[in-house]
Scaffold this motif. Sequence first.
Motif, PDB file in Angstrom:
ATOM      1  N   ILE A  28       0.837  -1.209   0.000  1.00 39.77           N
ATOM      2  CA  ILE A  28       0.000   0.000   0.000  1.00 39.77           C
ATOM      3  C   ILE A  28       0.870   1.255   0.000  1.00 39.77           C
ATOM      4  CG2 ILE A  28      -0.345   0.134   2.510  1.00 39.77           C
ATOM      5  CD1 ILE A  28      -2.983   0.987  -0.127  1.00 39.77           C
ATOM      6  N   ALA A  29       1.996   1.226   0.692  1.00 35.55           N
ATOM      7  CA  ALA A  29       2.895   2.379   0.691  1.00 35.55           C
ATOM      8  C   ALA A  29       3.454   2.626  -0.705  1.00 35.55           C
ATOM      9  CB  ALA A  29       4.028   2.163   1.687  1.00 35.55           C
ATOM     10  N   THR A  30       3.784   1.554  -1.411  1.00 36.72           N
ATOM     11  CA  THR A  30       4.299   1.675  -2.777  1.00 36.72           C
ATOM     12  C   THR A  30       3.230   2.246  -3.693  1.00 36.72           C
ATOM     13  OG1 THR A  30       5.818  -0.165  -2.414  1.00 36.72           O
ATOM     14  CG2 THR A  30       5.323   0.397  -4.696  1.00 36.72           C
ATOM     15  N   GLN A  31       2.005   1.772  -3.560  1.00 38.50           N
ATOM     16  CA  GLN A  31       0.898   2.300  -4.370  1.00 38.50           C
ATOM     17  C   GLN A  31       0.700   3.790  -4.126  1.00 38.50           C
ATOM     18  OE1 GLN A  31      -2.595  -0.027  -3.573  1.00 38.50           O
ATOM     19  NE2 GLN A  31      -1.641  -1.928  -4.252  1.00 38.50           N
ATOM     20  N   ARG A  32       0.729   4.191  -2.873  1.00 40.00           N
ATOM     21  CA  ARG A  32       0.532   5.603  -2.534  1.00 40.00           C
ATOM     22  C   ARG A  32       1.681   6.458  -3.064  1.00 40.00           C
ATOM     23  NH1 ARG A  32      -1.563   4.926   3.714  1.00 40.00           N
ATOM     24  NH2 ARG A  32      -3.649   4.192   3.178  1.00 40.00           N
ATOM     25  N   ALA A  33       2.903   5.975  -2.931  1.00 39.84           N
ATOM     26  CA  ALA A  33       4.062   6.721  -3.423  1.00 39.84           C
ATOM     27  C   ALA A  33       4.019   6.866  -4.936  1.00 39.84           C
ATOM     28  CB  ALA A  33       5.352   6.033  -2.986  1.00 39.84           C
ATOM     29  N   ASN A  34       3.648   5.812  -5.629  1.00 39.19           N
ATOM     30  CA  ASN A  34       3.539   5.888  -7.090  1.00 39.19           C
ATOM     31  C   ASN A  34       2.431   6.838  -7.519  1.00 39.19           C
ATOM     32  OD1 ASN A  34       5.699   4.223  -7.821  1.00 39.19           O
ATOM     33  ND2 ASN A  34       4.467   2.383  -7.520  1.00 39.19           N
ATOM     34  N   ALA A  35       1.333   6.870  -6.783  1.00 36.74           N
ATOM     35  CA  ALA A  35       0.249   7.804  -7.094  1.00 36.74           C
ATOM     36  C   ALA A  35       0.720   9.249  -6.922  1.00 36.74           C
ATOM     37  CB  ALA A  35      -0.959   7.528  -6.205  1.00 36.74           C
ATOM     38  N   ARG A  39       1.662  12.993  -9.703  1.00 33.53           N
ATOM     39  CA  ARG A  39       1.249  14.386  -9.495  1.00 33.53           C
ATOM     40  C   ARG A  39       2.411  15.342  -9.262  1.00 33.53           C
ATOM     41  NH1 ARG A  39      -2.372  14.087  -4.601  1.00 33.53           N
ATOM     42  NH2 ARG A  39      -2.227  16.327  -4.788  1.00 33.53           N
ATOM     43  N   PHE A  40       3.504  14.847  -8.716  1.00 33.28           N
ATOM     44  CA  PHE A  40       4.626  15.690  -8.348  1.00 33.28           C
ATOM     45  C   PHE A  40       5.921  15.115  -8.906  1.00 33.28           C
ATOM     46  CE2 PHE A  40       1.527  15.831  -4.836  1.00 33.28           C
ATOM     47  CZ  PHE A  40       1.156  17.168  -4.922  1.00 33.28           C
ATOM     48  N   ASN A  41       6.886  15.989  -9.121  1.00 33.87           N
ATOM     49  CA  ASN A  41       8.209  15.534  -9.528  1.00 33.87           C
ATOM     50  C   ASN A  41       9.252  16.447  -8.882  1.00 33.87           C
ATOM     51  OD1 ASN A  41       8.733  17.854 -11.234  1.00 33.87           O
ATOM     52  ND2 ASN A  41       7.341  16.919 -12.730  1.00 33.87           N
ATOM     53  N   ALA A  42      10.510  16.261  -9.220  1.00 33.22           N
ATOM     54  CA  ALA A  42      11.586  17.026  -8.590  1.00 33.22           C
ATOM     55  C   ALA A  42      11.502  18.516  -8.890  1.00 33.22           C
ATOM     56  CB  ALA A  42      12.927  16.469  -9.033  1.00 33.22           C
ATOM     57  N   LYS A  43      10.772  18.884  -9.928  1.00 26.99           N
ATOM     58  CA  LYS A  43      10.660  20.298 -10.298  1.00 26.99           C
ATOM     59  C   LYS A  43       9.352  20.941  -9.838  1.00 26.99           C
ATOM     60  CE  LYS A  43      13.714  19.937 -14.214  1.00 26.99           C
ATOM     61  NZ  LYS A  43      14.133  18.633 -14.481  1.00 26.99           N
ATOM     62  N   GLU A  47       5.955  21.426  -3.185  1.00 21.75           N
ATOM     63  CA  GLU A  47       5.870  20.084  -2.614  1.00 21.75           C
ATOM     64  C   GLU A  47       7.234  19.385  -2.644  1.00 21.75           C
ATOM     65  OE1 GLU A  47       3.180  18.997  -1.101  1.00 21.75           O
ATOM     66  OE2 GLU A  47       2.069  20.759  -1.710  1.00 21.75           O
ATOM     67  N   PRO A  48       7.602  18.747  -1.551  1.00 19.14           N
ATOM     68  CA  PRO A  48       8.851  17.990  -1.552  1.00 19.14           C
ATOM     69  C   PRO A  48       8.698  16.743  -2.413  1.00 19.14           C
ATOM     70  CG  PRO A  48       7.677  17.652   0.496  1.00 19.14           C
ATOM     71  CD  PRO A  48       6.910  18.695  -0.288  1.00 19.14           C
ATOM     72  N   TYR A  49       9.780  16.284  -2.966  1.00 17.97           N
ATOM     73  CA  TYR A  49       9.747  15.109  -3.838  1.00 17.97           C
ATOM     74  C   TYR A  49      10.892  14.181  -3.480  1.00 17.97           C
ATOM     75  CZ  TYR A  49      10.074  12.152  -7.952  1.00 17.97           C
ATOM     76  OH  TYR A  49      10.128  11.066  -8.786  1.00 17.97           O
ATOM     77  N   THR A  50      10.600  12.920  -3.499  1.00 16.30           N
ATOM     78  CA  THR A  50      11.640  11.915  -3.317  1.00 16.30           C
ATOM     79  C   THR A  50      11.298  10.718  -4.185  1.00 16.30           C
ATOM     80  OG1 THR A  50      12.782  10.489  -1.764  1.00 16.30           O
ATOM     81  CG2 THR A  50      10.481  10.947  -1.275  1.00 16.30           C
ATOM     82  N   ALA A  51      12.298  10.112  -4.738  1.00 13.23           N
ATOM     83  CA  ALA A  51      12.098   8.910  -5.546  1.00 13.23           C
ATOM     84  C   ALA A  51      12.473   7.672  -4.730  1.00 13.23           C
ATOM     85  CB  ALA A  51      12.929   8.989  -6.826  1.00 13.23           C
ATOM     86  N   ILE A  52      12.309   7.760  -3.433  1.00 10.08           N
ATOM     87  CA  ILE A  52      12.693   6.655  -2.556  1.00 10.08           C
ATOM     88  C   ILE A  52      11.921   5.385  -2.893  1.00 10.08           C
ATOM     89  CG2 ILE A  52      11.094   7.113  -0.665  1.00 10.08           C
ATOM     90  CD1 ILE A  52      14.755   6.133  -0.263  1.00 10.08           C
TER      91      ILE A  52
END
Length: 64
Positions: A28-35, A39-43, A47-52
């Motif tokens: 579920i955490a992976t699904q939420r992070a991918n969602a 909507r957001f990216n490094a630019k 909003e903060p962004y991480t590709a963790i």
Amino acid sequence: MGRLKLHIPGYEKGAGSAFAYTCHRLDIATQRANALATRFNAKTDPEPYTAIVDLVTLLIRLRG
């Protein structure tokens, strides 16, 4: 950190036990992070962004 300690009693940063305590929620955490990544990216500001999620997914795959 205080909120985290409410959900993981005895949590200490770097202790190494957090994954064992939370791994059952990885899907579920992976699904939420991918969602969020759709909507957001490094630019995207402010909003903060991480590709963790990408790193965690890779490490899980390598672990087998």
